[in-house]
Enzyme design. Structure first.
Site, PDB file in Angstrom:
ATOM      1  N   GLY A  13     -11.978  -0.201 -21.737  1.00  0.00           N
ATOM      2  CA  GLY A  13     -12.698  -1.180 -20.923  1.00  0.00           C
ATOM      3  C   GLY A  13     -12.133  -1.231 -19.529  1.00  0.00           C
ATOM      4  O   GLY A  13     -11.183  -0.516 -19.201  1.00  0.00           O
ATOM      5  N   ASP A  25     -18.539 -13.000 -15.847  1.00  0.00           N
ATOM      6  CA  ASP A  25     -18.942 -11.633 -16.143  1.00  0.00           C
ATOM      7  C   ASP A  25     -19.691 -11.570 -17.474  1.00  0.00           C
ATOM      8  O   ASP A  25     -19.322 -10.839 -18.382  1.00  0.00           O
ATOM      9  CB  ASP A  25     -17.717 -10.723 -16.163  1.00  0.00           C
ATOM     10  CG  ASP A  25     -18.110  -9.250 -16.032  1.00  0.00           C
ATOM     11  OD1 ASP A  25     -19.288  -8.973 -15.690  1.00  0.00           O
ATOM     12  OD2 ASP A  25     -17.255  -8.385 -16.292  1.00  0.00           O
TER      13      ASP A  25
END
Ligand SMILES: *[C@@H]1O[C@H](CO)[C@@H](O)[C@H](O)[C@H]1NC(C)=O
Ligand SMILES: *[C@@H]1O[C@H](CO)[C@@H](O)[C@H](O)[C@H]1NC(C)=O
Ligand SMILES: *[C@@H]1O[C@H](CO)[C@@H](O)[C@H](O)[C@H]1NC(C)=O
Ligand SMILES: *[C@@H]1O[C@H](CO)[C@@H](O)[C@H](O)[C@H]1NC(C)=O
Ligand SMILES: *[C@@H]1O[C@H](CO)[C@@H](O)[C@H](O)[C@H]1NC(C)=O
Ligand SMILES: *[C@@H]1O[C@H](CO)[C@@H](O)[C@H](O)[C@H]1NC(C)=O
Ligand SMILES: *[C@@H]1O[C@H](CO)[C@@H](O)[C@H](O)[C@H]1NC(C)=O
Ligand SMILES: *[C@@H]1O[C@H](CO)[C@@H](O)[C@H](O)[C@H]1NC(C)=O
Ligand SMILES: *[C@@H]1O[C@H](CO)[C@@H](O)[C@H](O)[C@H]1NC(C)=O
Ligand SMILES: *[C@@H]1O[C@H](CO)[C@@H](O)[C@H](O)[C@H]1NC(C)=O
Ligand SMILES: *[C@@H]1O[C@H](CO)[C@@H](O)[C@H](O)[C@H]1NC(C)=O
Ligand SMILES: *[C@@H]1O[C@H](CO)[C@@H](O)[C@H](O)[C@H]1NC(C)=O
Length: 786
Positions: free
Chosen positions: A489, A613
């Site tokens: 990620g 986010d």
């Protein structure tokens, strides 16, 4: 169904553990009346509720088996696992008795039984009965209206109910406030007054929200005001070693409970596993006889001349008054306190707001150290006192919300379509750059926050109140030397592992994280405080040898984008095989779960945590497709360079609210916007920024606007539905659900933040508990379509 199995499992366990022979010496009453009176502890007699879930009778005290209280307990919970839910305050020995007199009075050992003695006036109701749900009733007296420290499901907070911890030190009053019994000083309040818990374990509050993270399963539950002063909800898990498992708690930092330390002393949290605290005297003070728990006194009494010692992250109140003033600068705040004889110290915020609180009185009280304290405390000591501060480390303001944005002039309005589209593209490109700059700016602002916090306190092991601190060796062992990489990620690589207690974990090794150990710990503590069914749980962390590792629960299903966007899949290399297509009700449940979790972040965590986010990649699917939001709170840990590349590579301006590039402040409504996009994507199965030119004419490229027209102007719902399950769409069965999702999305996607509903409202709109009015067509903020 499952419940039946569970119950019989309980029952078998119960028999097994206590080896109760179905002997004749055990007498089970369904009601206790004058003909059974008196009742002695030695009689082996119990009063059973009709559903057999609850028992009342004499219960031995844990530490003195010859003393008893008359109590109510969960029949099927082992005596070793604390089954008690109600007890008399009076204790009796084995020759004590419970009696009903001919006049219809109830006596325990010759004294009135609580407030119930005279509750019955008619002789036909002079019996003591235990109802289903655990309510003990005598005449018009009920244990539900006279609770001790516990509230059961369906025992609602009707008028006047208060809880008191069994040691008598703490009270829960007005359905909302935790106070110290001796002074009535408040230290916690629930977000709204509590109403009650239902069978499902959902603890509702008077206004639109509820507590408890595991509601839904049939379980034994209770809300308890514990002796440590915290309010908790527990569920009983027979499958987890027959234990009460805490599923909600009011306070995350036990030092915020008032009365943990004496006057002038400061409460500090101790080790990782055990949520306990200790007391420390501030510089210039020494412990009273009996130690700092009993309080601290000045080593040198104050004379004419004084100075101040700065205690970072310390918060105090006084026995007198606290005056908040606005001081132009530090000097003004300080001189206000030094010229005031009664001023014992002051709090000051270095954030340019002029926040200054003068602590007036004769002593300082309820001191505690917390990484959440946003101000430094300055305690007044005599001029001749030379000790330095024993609480240091704050160099910058604590920043707990999204990175601030910077203002830019609005792009010029232009009615020409081509120019407009160019403007849009440029602006979106600018967004990415600006986001990078904004993050850099915030990064500079908060550089080295808590460095060296621990050193002078002598806390080699950082204090903790929440997440477990793992050693690097433990992590290495758990992940089998980082052998099972399951994800890469923006924050770093993720490995799968297993803890010695067999919990499967996802271990995230963060890259390029700023700040010292203490800073990292403080941030992690805040993240670990967030408990919700729909949030990925943080179990621990490791901060060793420059490593920054977070240990999360492992969510097996992977992220939502993998299920949604298969047509345009950007990652054909995904090896995990075909994934099931999500049906309409699953999509709806996912939407609702995510909405609730964000509402929880915004509302119960007091807007500490904006996610900033929200996108399908950050929504993981657990068992039964239960959605779990990940990566919340992490924006704060990122390093500048990382943020820049992140926002680039992510290339998902589609989820960012317009205020990221206007002068408006970023609020929780920015998350609402992102959520609106996710909602539309759930319905359409298309990335909002990946609509092909062939599908839409160019000036209608803005996805929400396009979807709005299809749905509400052209009335062609089918066209926005995910092609994969369009066939399965049955307008009678699904119209309401889909319509609600799209309408809610339209409200979330309004360009003005103030027009968007709060996340709590969004959850209610989705639930259907609130009527949805017709939304306006969403526009990109500068298109100005009227
Ligand atoms: C109560 O039960 C205990 C053990 O279960 C037994 O020792 C005792 O004799 C019983 N007492 C009476 C009065 O039945
Ligand atoms: C007491 O309860 C028993 C049943 O438990 C009943 O048979 C009896 O009649 C009751 N006595 C009185 C006086 O109400
Ligand atoms: C109590 O027992 C009944 C059946 O005996 C069961 O249906 C019910 O769910 C139980 N209550 C709880 C809280 O488990
Ligand atoms: C039990 O308590 C009573 C007073 O409450 C006392 O008179 C009696 O002696 C005690 N009996 C025993 C066995 O301790
Ligand atoms: C119950 O009420 C009667 C009459 O009001 C009174 O005499 C008696 O003392 C009361 N009993 C108790 C235990 O309060
Ligand atoms: C309960 O009943 C008694 C006697 O009938 C009465 O004095 C008392 O006020 C009642 N209490 C409540 C709470 O209704
Ligand atoms: C009490 O008993 C009398 C006579 O036995 C009966 O008429 C009355 O209805 C009973 N009251 C209640 C509340 O059960
Ligand atoms: C709690 O407060 C009440 C009233 O202020 C007082 O009477 C009682 O003694 C206190 N209890 C304890 C355990 O301090
Ligand atoms: C208690 O509150 C719950 C949830 O608000 C409600 O479902 C239940 O009916 C209430 N029970 C009673 C006895 O009022
Ligand atoms: C916490 O620590 C105390 C003493 O330090 C100990 O008695 C207690 O069992 C510990 N609790 C847990 C849950 O480890
Ligand atoms: C603080 O403000 C006062 C008045 O506004 C001013 O006289 C003083 O010089 C300022 N002190 C500092 C250190 O800036
Ligand atoms: C100090 O603690 C009180 C009570 O918890 C809180 O209301 C206040 O905001 C805190 N002050 C600072 C500066 O953090």
């Amino acid at each position: 169904m499952a419940l039946g199995t569970t119950s019989s499992f309980f029952f078998v366990t119960f028999l097994f553990l206590f080896n109760l022979p179905p002997s004749l010496s055990q007498e089970q009453l369904t009601s206790f009346n004058i003909s059974h009176s008196p009742w002695h502890p030695s009689q082996n007699r119990t009063l059973l509720s009709p559903d057999k879930n609850f028992t009342a009778g004499f219960f031995p005290l844990p530490n003195s088996p010859n003393l008893f209280t008359f109590s109510i307990w969960y029949s099927q919970i082992p005596k070793t696992a604390n089954p008690l839910v109600w007890s008399t305050t009076t204790q009796v020995n084995s020759s004590g008795s419970l009696q009903i007199t001919p006049k219809g009075e109830l006596f325990l050992n010759g004294s009135p039984f609580q407030d119930a003695a005279n509750a019955s006036s008619t002789s036909n109701s002079t019996q003591l009965v235990l109802h289903d749900g655990g309510n003990l009733v005598f005449g018009n007296w009920t244990s539900f209206k006279n609770p001790t420290n516990t509230i059961l499901p369906n025992q609602n907070f009707s008028t006047g109910i208060e809880l008191r911890s069994s040691n008598g030190k703490f009270k829960f009053i007005k359905y909302q406030f935790l106070v110290l019994n001796s002074t009535d000083d408040q230290y916690y309040n629930t977000p709204n007054p509590l109403v009650g818990m239902d069978d499902q374990g959902k603890m509702t509050m008077s206004v639109n929200s509820f507590l408890t993270s595991d509601y839904g399963d049939p379980r034994f539950r209770k809300l308890v005001l514990d002796d440590d002063g915290n309010l908790r909800i527990y569920s009983f898990y027979p499958e987890q070693q027959n234990q009460w498992v805490e599923v909600w708690k009011g306070l995350w930092e036990m030092c915020k409970v008032k009365g943990k330390c004496g006057s002038n002393a400061i409460c500090v949290p101790t080790d990782d596993l055990n949520i306990s605290t200790y007391c420390v005297c501030p510089s210039g003070f020494s412990p009273n006889k009996g130690g700092a728990e009993e309080g601290c006194t000045r080593k040198i009494l104050l004379s004419q001349h004084t100075h101040f010692v700065r205690l970072d992250y310390v918060n105090y109140t006084t026995d007198g008054t606290m005056n908040q003033i606005t001081a132009d600068n530090f000097t003004i705040c300080e001189s206000n306190c030094s010229t005031d004889k009664t001023c014992q110290g002051f709090q000051f915020k270095y954030d340019g707001t002029g926040y200054c609180v003068l602590l007036r009185g004769t002593e300082l009280r309820y001191g505690f150290w917390s990484p959440g304290t946003e101000a430094a405390l300055f305690v007044k000591v005599d001029q001749s006192e030379s000790t330095g501060s024993n609480f240091i480390g704050m160099t910058e303001v604590m920043q707990t919300t999204c990175p601030v944005n910077i203002s830019l002039p609005l792009p010029p309005k232009d009615s020409n379509t081509t120019a407009r589209n160019i403007a849009i593209i440029c602006t979106l490109f600018a967004t990415e750059l600006i986001a990078g700059v904004a993050f850099f700016w915030s990064f500079l602002k908060r550089y080295i926050k808590y460095r060296d916090m621990a050193t002078t306190l002598g806390l080699e092991l950082l204090p903790a109140g929440g997440p477990k601190r793992f050693t690097y060796a433990e992590i290495k062992a758990a992940t089998n030397d980082f052998s099972n990489l399951i994800g890469k990620g923006g924050f770093g690589d993720v490995y799968k592992g297993e803890l010695p207690d067999h919990r499967v974990v996802a271990v995230k090794c963060l890259k390029n994280v700023t700040g010292g150990d203490a800073e990292f710990w403080a941030e992690v503590t805040i993240i670990a405080r967030m408990h919700h069914l729909n949030l990925v749980r943080l179990w621990g962390f490791c901060a060793e040898k420059g490593q920054r590792i977070l240990v999360y629960e492992h969510i097996p299903g992977g992220s939502l984008d993998k299920y949604l966007f298969r047509v345009n899949s950007r990652n054909p290399k995904d090896q995990s095989g075909p994934r099931p297509v999500l049906d309409w009700s699953m999509r709806y449940r996912i939407a609702l779960g995510v909405a609730r979790a964000i509402a929880y972040l915004h509302e119960e965590c007091l807007e500490w945590v904006l996610h900033c986010d929200i996108k399908p990649e950050n929504i993981l699917l657990g068992d039964d497709f239960c959605p779990k939001i990940s990566d919340f709170g992490l924006a704060k840990l990122r390093k500048k360079e990382d943020m820049v590349t992140m926002s680039r590579r992510r290339g998902t301006p589609g989820y960012m609210a317009p205020e990221w590039i206007t002068a408006d402040p970023i609020t929780s409504k920015a998350d609402v916007y992102s959520f609106g996009m996710v909602l539309l994507e759930l319905v359409s199965g298309i990335r909002n920024f990946e609509i092909q030119d062939s599908v839409v004419r160019s000036e209608e490229w803005y996805f929400p606007g396009w979807a709005f027209d299809k749905m509400f102007k052209e009335m062609r719902v089918e066209e926005i539905l995910d092609g994969q399950i369009r066939e399965a769409y049955d307008s009678r069965a699904h119209f309401d659900m889909v319509n609600r999702m799209v309408k809610t999305a339209m409200w979330c996607l309004q360009d003005r933040p103030e027009l968007r509903p709060t996340m709590g409202k969004v959850a209610k709109l989705l639930e259907g508990t609130v009527e949805i009015t017709e939304p306006k067509k969403p526009t990109v903020f500068f298109l100005g379509e009227e």
